[in-house]
Scaffold this motif. Sequence first.
Motif, PDB file in Angstrom:
ATOM      1  N   ASP A  16       9.772 -46.073   0.201  1.00 19.12           N
ATOM      2  CA  ASP A  16       9.762 -46.289   1.655  1.00 19.12           C
ATOM      3  C   ASP A  16       8.357 -46.092   2.226  1.00 19.12           C
ATOM      4  O   ASP A  16       7.927 -46.826   3.112  1.00 19.12           O
ATOM      5  CB  ASP A  16      10.730 -45.318   2.347  1.00 19.12           C
ATOM      6  CG  ASP A  16      12.182 -45.637   1.986  1.00 19.12           C
ATOM      7  OD1 ASP A  16      12.424 -46.727   1.410  1.00 19.12           O
ATOM      8  OD2 ASP A  16      13.066 -44.800   2.256  1.00 19.12           O
ATOM      9  N   ILE A  20       6.053 -48.768   4.386  1.00 22.37           N
ATOM     10  CA  ILE A  20       5.461 -48.452   5.699  1.00 22.37           C
ATOM     11  C   ILE A  20       3.938 -48.556   5.640  1.00 22.37           C
ATOM     12  O   ILE A  20       3.292 -49.110   6.528  1.00 22.37           O
ATOM     13  CB  ILE A  20       5.881 -47.028   6.147  1.00 22.37           C
ATOM     14  CG1 ILE A  20       7.338 -47.070   6.604  1.00 22.37           C
ATOM     15  CG2 ILE A  20       4.970 -46.520   7.258  1.00 22.37           C
ATOM     16  CD1 ILE A  20       7.817 -45.783   7.242  1.00 22.37           C
ATOM     17  N   ASN A 151       6.996 -46.556  15.532  1.00 17.65           N
ATOM     18  CA  ASN A 151       8.118 -46.221  14.641  1.00 17.65           C
ATOM     19  C   ASN A 151       7.643 -45.962  13.223  1.00 17.65           C
ATOM     20  O   ASN A 151       8.067 -45.009  12.577  1.00 17.65           O
ATOM     21  CB  ASN A 151       9.142 -47.362  14.609  1.00 17.65           C
ATOM     22  CG  ASN A 151       9.964 -47.399  15.884  1.00 17.65           C
ATOM     23  OD1 ASN A 151      10.016 -46.410  16.622  1.00 17.65           O
ATOM     24  ND2 ASN A 151      10.586 -48.544  16.144  1.00 17.65           N
ATOM     25  N   GLN A 152       6.764 -46.848  12.750  1.00 21.73           N
ATOM     26  CA  GLN A 152       6.248 -46.680  11.383  1.00 21.73           C
ATOM     27  C   GLN A 152       5.392 -45.416  11.266  1.00 21.73           C
ATOM     28  O   GLN A 152       5.433 -44.734  10.255  1.00 21.73           O
ATOM     29  CB  GLN A 152       5.408 -47.897  10.959  1.00 21.73           C
ATOM     30  CG  GLN A 152       6.240 -49.110  10.580  1.00 21.73           C
ATOM     31  CD  GLN A 152       6.368 -50.082  11.717  1.00 21.73           C
ATOM     32  OE1 GLN A 152       6.464 -49.677  12.875  1.00 21.73           O
ATOM     33  NE2 GLN A 152       6.365 -51.364  11.400  1.00 21.73           N
ATOM     34  N   GLU A 154       5.657 -42.686  13.007  1.00 21.32           N
ATOM     35  CA  GLU A 154       6.569 -41.534  12.982  1.00 21.32           C
ATOM     36  C   GLU A 154       7.282 -41.463  11.618  1.00 21.32           C
ATOM     37  O   GLU A 154       7.399 -40.397  11.022  1.00 21.32           O
ATOM     38  CB  GLU A 154       7.592 -41.680  14.126  1.00 21.32           C
ATOM     39  CG  GLU A 154       8.569 -40.531  14.263  1.00 21.32           C
ATOM     40  CD  GLU A 154       7.900 -39.181  14.488  1.00 21.32           C
ATOM     41  OE1 GLU A 154       6.740 -39.162  14.952  1.00 21.32           O
ATOM     42  OE2 GLU A 154       8.519 -38.157  14.163  1.00 21.32           O
ATOM     43  N   GLY A 155       7.714 -42.635  11.149  1.00 20.75           N
ATOM     44  CA  GLY A 155       8.405 -42.696   9.853  1.00 20.75           C
ATOM     45  C   GLY A 155       7.521 -42.187   8.729  1.00 20.75           C
ATOM     46  O   GLY A 155       7.974 -41.444   7.851  1.00 20.75           O
ATOM     47  N   ARG A 156       6.252 -42.566   8.778  1.00 24.37           N
ATOM     48  CA  ARG A 156       5.325 -42.139   7.717  1.00 24.37           C
ATOM     49  C   ARG A 156       5.185 -40.611   7.731  1.00 24.37           C
ATOM     50  O   ARG A 156       5.187 -39.974   6.691  1.00 24.37           O
ATOM     51  CB  ARG A 156       3.954 -42.797   7.924  1.00 24.37           C
ATOM     52  CG  ARG A 156       2.917 -42.335   6.886  1.00 24.37           C
ATOM     53  CD  ARG A 156       1.651 -43.147   6.931  1.00 24.37           C
ATOM     54  NE  ARG A 156       0.972 -43.013   8.219  1.00 24.37           N
ATOM     55  CZ  ARG A 156      -0.145 -43.656   8.541  1.00 24.37           C
ATOM     56  NH1 ARG A 156      -0.700 -44.478   7.669  1.00 24.37           N
ATOM     57  NH2 ARG A 156      -0.694 -43.511   9.723  1.00 24.37           N
TER      58      ARG A 156
END
Length: 232
Positions: A16, A20, A151-152, A154-156
């Motif tokens: 994942d 990202i 979003n990416q 934060e996701g990272r």
Amino acid sequence: METLATLRDLQATLRDLTTIQRELSDLPPDVAVLDGRVKTATKFMAEKNRARETAQLQIQAKTKDLALAQKEEDRAREAVKATSQKVHYASAIRELDEKERTKAGIARPLKALEAMVQVLDKALAGLEAERSAAQAQFDELHAVFLDEHANQVEGRKLLLAKQSELEAKLPPVEVARFHRMAAARQGRVVVPVEGGACTGCRVKLRGPLFADLKEGKILITCESCQRILFLP
Ligand SMILES: [Zn+2]
């Protein structure tokens, strides 16, 4: 088995993260151009700084040589002044000539080196101006890009935290081995066994190994490709 579950989780987390990371490094063309300009200027600056350092070292050495040559020349000049006899005078003059030539032979390349450092300094100033201008523009546009990809971003952050958490559960040698294998095998380190064969390399498992895998007490690795195996 705890370790196997952690390793599978780590593999999924890294997959994942890679996705990202790819999205976040897929910069719009104008931002990518600025990024390239910053990198190019930085690279040239490093080259010029190295050349400057080399020249400075040569200047230091030659400056010392020049001081010595100057002393020798002064001594030879004094000798000329002190000589009254004609026969000695000619040889003292020759000696002085020679010392002057030696000094000039050092002074010339020293001057050239000093000129070279000046040229390098000018080039470095130009490159630094180019680099900082490109960097400022890049930072501005990249901030907009990151805002659009909040979003990416934060996701990272979450995935990186998860990666640390998972790695902390494993022995460091296992983590190192995992990353080494992940780099060599496109991230596929833990793979399922299907139809009695490793899905990483398609080689069938020997009976006893398959039995151990079914038992699920220890970590089983493929004897052919060394990947870690699990039964789906
Ligand atoms: Zn295999």
